[in-house]
Design a protein around this motif. Structure first.
Motif, PDB file in Angstrom:
ATOM      1  N   GLY A 228       0.827  -1.204   0.000  1.00  0.00           N
ATOM      2  CA  GLY A 228       0.000   0.000   0.000  1.00  0.00           C
ATOM      3  C   GLY A 228       0.856   1.245   0.000  1.00  0.00           C
ATOM      4  N   MET A 229       0.466   2.220  -0.812  1.00  0.00           N
ATOM      5  CA  MET A 229       1.192   3.485  -0.898  1.00  0.00           C
ATOM      6  C   MET A 229       0.264   4.634  -0.530  1.00  0.00           C
ATOM      7  N   ARG A 249       2.785 -10.882   3.837  1.00  0.00           N
ATOM      8  CA  ARG A 249       3.835  -9.866   3.796  1.00  0.00           C
ATOM      9  C   ARG A 249       3.235  -8.538   3.340  1.00  0.00           C
ATOM     10  N   THR A 250       3.382  -7.522   4.166  1.00  0.00           N
ATOM     11  CA  THR A 250       2.697  -6.246   3.962  1.00  0.00           C
ATOM     12  C   THR A 250       3.670  -5.085   4.071  1.00  0.00           C
ATOM     13  N   VAL A 251       3.686  -4.232   3.047  1.00  0.00           N
ATOM     14  CA  VAL A 251       4.517  -3.024   3.025  1.00  0.00           C
ATOM     15  C   VAL A 251       3.595  -1.811   2.930  1.00  0.00           C
ATOM     16  N   LEU A 252       3.826  -0.822   3.795  1.00  0.00           N
ATOM     17  CA  LEU A 252       3.050   0.413   3.814  1.00  0.00           C
ATOM     18  C   LEU A 252       4.016   1.572   3.584  1.00  0.00           C
ATOM     19  N   ASP A 253       4.027   2.129   2.366  1.00  0.00           N
ATOM     20  CA  ASP A 253       4.992   3.146   1.938  1.00  0.00           C
ATOM     21  C   ASP A 253       4.305   4.515   1.868  1.00  0.00           C
ATOM     22  N   GLY A 448       9.300   8.696   4.544  1.00  0.00           N
ATOM     23  CA  GLY A 448      10.323   9.582   3.990  1.00  0.00           C
ATOM     24  C   GLY A 448      10.435  10.884   4.760  1.00  0.00           C
ATOM     25  N   LYS A 449      11.671  11.319   5.009  1.00  0.00           N
ATOM     26  CA  LYS A 449      11.908  12.557   5.753  1.00  0.00           C
ATOM     27  C   LYS A 449      11.437  13.792   4.975  1.00  0.00           C
ATOM     28  N   GLY A 480       6.567   9.040  -1.298  1.00  0.00           N
ATOM     29  CA  GLY A 480       6.757   7.628  -1.618  1.00  0.00           C
ATOM     30  C   GLY A 480       8.218   7.312  -1.831  1.00  0.00           C
ATOM     31  N   ALA A 481       8.688   6.215  -1.241  1.00  0.00           N
ATOM     32  CA  ALA A 481      10.115   5.883  -1.294  1.00  0.00           C
ATOM     33  C   ALA A 481      10.443   4.807  -2.325  1.00  0.00           C
TER      34      ALA A 481
END
Length: 511
Positions: A228-229, A249-253, A448-449, A480-481
């Motif tokens: 998810g972005m 497996r879950t990525v939250l960007d 992201g900074k 978004g990275a």
């Protein structure tokens, strides 16, 4: 996550950079067939998806690229109202790119690219190459969430109605401008109710999460592997809270903190966009800037240009580039550092009386097509946002928010999404703002900074709310990275999604 400009808001743009990263450690739960998962809510089993050729993909203006021949499209019928599982259904449009190898197929990886309101079908079709490493082991899957584009997309009037709405000026910030914006917003919400009334109560994130569990079952996956972005991070967090045992497996960007109020969201995003704007100006001056030889000079020229546009908009073909559209164009380009050179050129041309490039940026942002029609994104955004909160701010609160935002940024400050939610024709709920993911498998949050739309502090906050999450920090610019091109971020995310390696605690990737 889109940022409100007048009374509507903008999407997740996805960025670029590179560097090396901290080590990874640990292993996630096994998402391969055989792991335990529960049946979807309201049903013993979901209907299957009839996959076929993709026949209605949106092609970017001027593109000659040929769609990937392996693209497959289909629809999944789900309940419109999950309290009536045997009642009326809604078709959710989906897209799939089968795993290409080499290596053993892991399963499906479902994407949501943000908004809320972005079409996952169209975005996935254009982004296949960006996820090539993941496509070797996963079927890449995305969808138009309910209320978006092909999935009973929310419509609010004609293309001409949308032209009027998105071109509203936000300057000068006085009672006359506020009255015009409120009147236009009232008209917009009436059109939304007229054209899409029956679906409006059912387009929120909680229902979309229920739909995703139906998708998981129909795809034949015991657990949902998910990427998810931006707004997609809130959708993923809600899914993990409702269906923790089904989380793969879950990525939250580019994470959104769902607990923030509309006022807090507006002020945080205003600060984020102002910081990105100043970073753009500093970079421009360092490189030799067409806009001025100092940050102060360039900023003053842009401010003067915007004020002039209120009185004398630029003619672009048979349309006018208003101050509202010009401000939207600037915000659109701040989502990605890669867009900064184009923004410099577009503003320089605007100063000389040519608003074509700024109009292009604004149209890309608002989903306006060359034939004058629009995607549903600018309508879907408020529909989903306002159903996802019970907040309905009063005039005093909206004025307080606007005044505070204007102190942060004269260019980007306004009352935010609260302006439209106050007038929205259906009530909202706070259920999608409460997340914890207790009992789920490991989740990786990437923040992201220099992210203007989802400020960095939301990353640690969402990580803390999700009891099973690990934070990975990106030190660079943009919203978004992963799609920034940063090799460190991509390496860490790929290692997790493919091999189950969880980033080390406090891992970070330099810009």
């Amino acid at each position: 996550m889109r940022r409100a400009l007048t009374t509507v808001a903008l999407t997740a743009g996805l960025t670029i950079s590179l560097a090396a990263c901290g080590t990874s450690t640990g292993t996630s739960g096994d998402p391969t067939p055989g792991s335990s998962g529960s049946t979807p809510a309201g049903s013993a089993a979901s209907d299957k998806i009839a996959w076929g050729a993709c026949t209605d993909l949106a092609v970017p203006e001027g593109s000659t690229a040929t769609p990937d021949a392996t693209l497959q499209c289909g629809k999944l019928a789900v309940p419109l109202d999950y309290n009536k599982p045997d009642g009326e259904t809604i078709d959710v449009a989906m897209i799939r790119i089968p795993a290409k190898g080499p290596g053993q197929r892991i399963g499906s990886l479902v994407f949501n690219f943000g908004g809320p309101g972005a079409s996952g079908v169209d975005t996935m079709a254009r982004a296949v190459k960006a996820f090539g490493t993941l496509n070797a082991r996963y079927d890449l899957v995305s969808f138009d969430p309910r209320g978006v584009q092909r999935s009973r997309g929310v419509v609010c009037g004609t293309g001409k109605d949308m032209d009027t709405y998105v071109s509203l000026d936000t300057l000068p910030a006085n009672d006359k401008t506020r009255a015009k914006v409120r009147a236009a917003t009232e008209q917009f919400t009436r059109l939304c109710e007229k054209d899409s009334g029956p679906v409006l109560p059912y387009v929120g994130t909680v229902n979309a999460a229920m739909d995703m569990d139906r998708m998981r079952d129909a795809l034949g996956d015991p657990k949902l592997n998910y990427f998810g972005m931006s707004y997609g991070t809130q959708l993923g967090a809600v899914y993990a809270t409702k269906f923790p045992k089904n989380v793969g497996r879950t990525v939250l960007d580019a994470p959104l903190d769902p607990s923030v109020t509309l006022e807090q969201r507006t002020l945080a995003q205003t600060k984020g966009f102002q910081q990105a704007y100043m970073s753009f100006l500093k970079d421009c001056v360092t490189q030799g800037c067409e806009l001025g030889d100092s940050v102060e000079t360039a900023d003053r020229k842009i401010e003067d240009f915007m004020n002039k546009m209120v009185v004398s908009p630029l003619q672009v073909g048979d349309r006018q580039l208003t101050q509202g559209l010009a401000s939207t164009a600037v915000a659109a380009a701040l989502y990605s550092q890669l867009s900064w050179p184009f923004l410099e050129s577009a503003l320089s041309s605007g100063f000389k009386g040519d608003g074509g490039a700024l109009m292009y940026l604004a149209d890309t942002y608002t989903g306006r097509r060359s034939d004058g029609s629009y995607s549903t994104e600018m309508s879907s955004f408020p529909a989903i946002t306002c159903v996802d909160t019970a907040e309905r701010p009063g005039r005093e609160e909206l004025l307080r928010t606007e005044e505070a935002a204007l102190k942060i940024s004269p260019l980007f400050g306004n009352a935010g999404a609260g302006s439209i939610c106050t007038l929205w024709p259906v009530p909202g709920s706070n259920e999608a703002r409460k997340v914890n993911a207790k009992g789920s498998g490991p989740i990786v949050v990437v923040a992201g900074k220099g992210d203007p739309a989802t400020p960095y502090q939301w990353g640690p906050r969402l990580t803390a709310q999700l009891k099973t999450a690990t934070l990975l920090t990106y030190e660079g610019e943009g919203h978004g990275a992963y799609l920034s091109g940063n090799k460190c971020i991509q390496g860490a995310v790929n290692a997790y999604l493919i091999d189950g390696k969880i980033p080390a605690k406090d891992a970070s990737c330099p810009a």
